[in-house]
Design a protein around this motif. Structure first.
Motif, PDB file in Angstrom:
ATOM      1  N   GLU A 311       0.959  -1.302   0.031  1.00  0.00           N
ATOM      2  CA  GLU A 311       0.120   0.168  -0.128  1.00  0.00           C
ATOM      3  C   GLU A 311       0.818   1.226   0.058  1.00  0.00           C
ATOM      4  O   GLU A 311       1.837   1.493   0.990  1.00  0.00           O
ATOM      5  N   LEU A 312       0.679   2.011  -0.846  1.00  0.00           N
ATOM      6  CA  LEU A 312       1.402   3.121  -1.094  1.00  0.00           C
ATOM      7  C   LEU A 312       0.635   4.583  -0.391  1.00  0.00           C
ATOM      8  O   LEU A 312      -0.413   4.461   0.009  1.00  0.00           O
ATOM      9  N   SER A 313       1.642   5.806   0.043  1.00  0.00           N
ATOM     10  CA  SER A 313       1.072   6.738   0.655  1.00  0.00           C
ATOM     11  C   SER A 313       0.013   7.285   0.052  1.00  0.00           C
ATOM     12  O   SER A 313      -0.636   8.269   1.000  1.00  0.00           O
ATOM     13  N   ASP A 314      -0.427   7.216  -1.238  1.00  0.00           N
ATOM     14  CA  ASP A 314      -1.516   7.819  -1.972  1.00  0.00           C
ATOM     15  C   ASP A 314      -2.712   7.133  -1.849  1.00  0.00           C
ATOM     16  O   ASP A 314      -3.700   7.660  -2.406  1.00  0.00           O
ATOM     17  N   GLY A 315      -2.427   5.871  -1.189  1.00  0.00           N
ATOM     18  CA  GLY A 315      -3.780   5.097  -1.096  1.00  0.00           C
ATOM     19  C   GLY A 315      -3.912   3.877  -2.467  1.00  0.00           C
ATOM     20  O   GLY A 315      -4.782   3.109  -2.353  1.00  0.00           O
ATOM     21  N   SER A 316      -3.056   4.165  -3.142  1.00  0.00           N
ATOM     22  CA  SER A 316      -2.971   3.020  -4.235  1.00  0.00           C
ATOM     23  C   SER A 316      -2.202   2.043  -3.898  1.00  0.00           C
ATOM     24  O   SER A 316      -1.614   2.020  -2.759  1.00  0.00           O
ATOM     25  N   PHE A 317      -2.014   0.920  -4.840  1.00  0.00           N
ATOM     26  CA  PHE A 317      -1.281  -0.345  -4.444  1.00  0.00           C
ATOM     27  C   PHE A 317      -0.495  -0.834  -5.525  1.00  0.00           C
ATOM     28  O   PHE A 317      -0.691  -0.711  -6.664  1.00  0.00           O
ATOM     29  N   ILE A 353       1.892  -4.563   3.697  1.00  0.00           N
ATOM     30  CA  ILE A 353       1.661  -5.502   2.888  1.00  0.00           C
ATOM     31  C   ILE A 353       0.403  -6.131   2.982  1.00  0.00           C
ATOM     32  O   ILE A 353      -0.166  -6.381   3.902  1.00  0.00           O
ATOM     33  N   CYS A 354      -0.445  -6.205   1.701  1.00  0.00           N
ATOM     34  CA  CYS A 354      -1.807  -6.399   1.699  1.00  0.00           C
ATOM     35  C   CYS A 354      -2.188  -7.346   0.543  1.00  0.00           C
ATOM     36  O   CYS A 354      -1.094  -7.685  -0.127  1.00  0.00           O
ATOM     37  N   GLU A 355      -3.412  -8.144   0.701  1.00  0.00           N
ATOM     38  CA  GLU A 355      -3.800  -8.822  -0.474  1.00  0.00           C
ATOM     39  C   GLU A 355      -5.119  -8.103  -1.100  1.00  0.00           C
ATOM     40  O   GLU A 355      -5.833  -7.571  -0.237  1.00  0.00           O
ATOM     41  N   GLY A 356      -5.382  -8.346  -2.305  1.00  0.00           N
ATOM     42  CA  GLY A 356      -6.574  -7.842  -2.878  1.00  0.00           C
ATOM     43  C   GLY A 356      -6.600  -7.895  -4.377  1.00  0.00           C
ATOM     44  O   GLY A 356      -5.695  -8.764  -4.906  1.00  0.00           O
ATOM     45  N   ARG A 357      -7.408  -7.210  -4.885  1.00  0.00           N
ATOM     46  CA  ARG A 357      -7.477  -7.482  -6.377  1.00  0.00           C
ATOM     47  C   ARG A 357      -7.559  -5.861  -7.031  1.00  0.00           C
ATOM     48  O   ARG A 357      -8.048  -5.104  -6.668  1.00  0.00           O
ATOM     49  N   GLY A 358      -6.331  -5.729  -7.851  1.00  0.00           N
ATOM     50  CA  GLY A 358      -6.388  -4.421  -8.492  1.00  0.00           C
ATOM     51  C   GLY A 358      -6.018  -3.567  -7.354  1.00  0.00           C
ATOM     52  O   GLY A 358      -5.215  -3.435  -6.790  1.00  0.00           O
ATOM     53  N   GLN A 359      -6.888  -2.225  -7.265  1.00  0.00           N
ATOM     54  CA  GLN A 359      -6.712  -1.243  -6.531  1.00  0.00           C
ATOM     55  C   GLN A 359      -7.709  -1.320  -5.349  1.00  0.00           C
ATOM     56  O   GLN A 359      -8.188  -0.286  -4.738  1.00  0.00           O
TER      57      GLN A 359
END
Length: 384
Positions: A311-317, A353-359
Motif C-alpha cells: 500500500e502506497l502513501s497515496d492510497g494506491s497499491f 503488505i496486503c492482499e486484494g484485487r487491482g486497487q
C-alpha cells in the motif's frame, strides 16, 4: 515418574519420521525393479487460515526427517477433488476432470468438521480453477470437544449417584485418573449413536468402593449436548457466505467432510439449511486425503487468487506478486522494487503488505517498520 512434554514441532517430527520409516521398511527388490520410489518428497494438506509460521514448522519437521515438502494443498480443494473422483470412480480420469470443469461459474461450500476444528470454505470454479472466496472456522469445537461433553455428562451422572459418599477432593482425584478412559468410552458412544438411537456407557470399578458408572446415552441426549455447537456452526456458514459476497441460494453444492459429519444431527441441520444441494460424500473422513493423492498425481499446483501488494502513501497499491501466479514450496518467489519515502525525518519506513484485487484491498498481511539508509545505527550517512 515425571511426564515429559513434547513441543508441537517435536511431535510433527516423530510422526513424519514414522511415516518415512514405514515407506523404507516396505521397500523390496520388486519395488525397486518396478521403479516405485522411496518416500523423500511429500505434498501436505493444510486447513484454512494455516499461517506461514505453521507451514514453516511442518516443512522443518519434514526436512529433519529427510523429506522435502513440495507443495501445500488447501484441504477444501482436496475435499472437492476427492469427492468427485470417488463419486465417478468408474469413469476415466479425463472424463471426471471434464465434469469438474463443467462446474464453471458455480459456487460450492465445503463443510469440514473433524476432531479439532470446523473449516468452512466457499469456492467458485472459474476457467478450470478453484477460487477460495470466503472462509470461516470454529476451533476447539469439534469431535474431540463432543467426546469431552459426553464424558462430563457421564461423570455428572456418577456424581449424582455417588457424590455424597466421598469427599470432593477424592472424587476429583478419581476423575483425573479415569479421564482418559472416560474419553475413550465417550468416543465409542458417539460413534455408535451415528448408527443407533442409544448406546451404553459402562465404566466398571470407578472408585475404591467398586462403584460402576453404567447408564444408557440416547441420541437425543447427545444432540442436546451439542446443540450450541450446531448453532455456532450454522452461524459460521453464514459468515463464510457473506464474506464470499453471495447468498445461500447461489450455492450449487454443499460437501460435508470430516468424521463429525457422520453425526445425524449435523447432516440433518445441513439438509434443513440447504436441502438437496447437500451432496452425499462417501468416506467423508478420507475425502481430503483421497483428493490430495489425485492432486499430487495430476501435478496440479496452487496459485495466488489475489494480488499481494504494497500500500502506497497515496492510497494506491503496487503489486508484488500478481493473481494467478503459481505457488510451489520448492521454489523461492522473489521480486524487487525501489521505493522513496514521502517523509524521511523519522528515518523509518512503514510498509503495509496486503492482499486484494487491482486497487482494492481485502486485508493486511503484514505491517513492518523498516530502518532507512542514513540511520547511524547501521553505519551509513546517506541522509545528512
Amino acid at each position: 515418574m515425571k511426564k515429559k512434554l513434547l513441543s508441537v514441532l517435536a511431535i510433527l517430527l516423530l510422526v513424519i519420521t514414522f511415516v518415512a520409516g514405514c515407506g523404507k521398511q516396505s521397500e523390496t527388490p520388486a519395488m525397486s525393479e518396478q521403479g516405485i520410489p522411496t518416500i523423500d518428497q511429500i505434498k501436505l494438506t493444510v486447513p484454512i487460515n494455516f499461517n506461514g509460521e505453521a507451514r514453516r514448522d511442518l516443512r522443518k519437521s519434514a526436512n529433519e526427517a529427510g523429506i522435502d515438502v513440495t507443495t501445500f494443498i488447501h484441504e477444501p480443494f482436496a475435499a472437492i477433488v476427492g469427492h468427485f473422483f470417488t463419486k465417478y470412480r468408474t469413469e476415466k480420469c479425463e472424463d471426471i476432470v471434464q465434469k469438474m470443469k463443467a462446474l464453471n461459474g458455480k459456487y460450492l461450500l465445503t463443510f469440514d468438521w473433524g476432531g479439532g476444528t470446523l473449516d468452512i470454505t466457499v469456492v467458485q470454479v472459474s476457467n478450470g480453477k478453484m477460487l477460495e472466496l470466503g472462509t470461516a472456522e470454529l476451533t476447539n469445537v469439534a469431535g474431540d470437544k463432543f467426546d469431552e461433553d459426553i464424558a462430563k455428562y457421564a461423570w455428572n451422572k456418577f456424581l449424582d449417584k455417588y457424590g455424597a459418599k466421598y469427599s470432593e477432593e477424592y472424587l476429583e482425584t478419581v476423575r483425573k485418573k479415569k479421564w482418559d478412559r472416560l474419553l475413550a468410552i465417550a468416543e465409542q458412544c458417539k460413534l455408535e449413536l451415528s448408527r443407533r438411537e442409544s448406546s451404553d456407557f459402562i465404566l466398571e470399578r470407578v472408585t475404591g468402593g467398586n462403584e460402576d458408572l453404567d447408564f444408557t446415552l440416547t441420541r437425543t441426549d447427545f444432540e442436546r449436548l451439542i446443540s450450541d455447537a450446531l448453532d455456532a456452526a450454522s452461524n459460521k456458514i453464514d459468515e463464510a457466505i457473506r464474506q464470499a459476497g453471495i447468498q445461500d441460494i447461489d450455492l450449487s453444492y454443499v460437501l460435508l467432510t470430516g468424521g463429525s459429519c457422520y453425526i445425524p444431527a449435523v447432516r440433518d441441520r445441513m439438509i434443513e439449511k440447504f436441502g438437496q444441494r447437500v451432496e452425499k460424500v462417501e468416506n467423508a473422513d478420507l475425502a481430503i486425503a483421497q483428493g490430495a493423492a489425485v492432486i499430487a498425481e495430476m501435478g496440479w499446483l496452487p496459485f495466488l487468487t489475489k494480488d499481494t501488494q504494497i500500500e502506497l502513501s497515496d492510497g494506491s497499491f503496487w503489486p508484488i506478486f500478481e493473481q494467478g501466479m503459481p505457488v510451489a514450496a520448492q521454489k523461492s518467489a522473489h521480486n524487487s522494487e525501489v521505493f522513496s519515502c514521502v517523509d524521511q525525518r523519522q528515518k523509518r519506513a512503514k510498509i503495509i503488505i496486503c492482499e486484494g484485487r487491482g486497487q482494492h484491498k481485502d486485508k493486511n498481511l503484514a505491517i513492518m517498520n523498516i530502518p532507512l539508509l542514513g540511520d547511524a545505527r547501521f553505519g551509513d550517512d546517506i541522509f545528512p
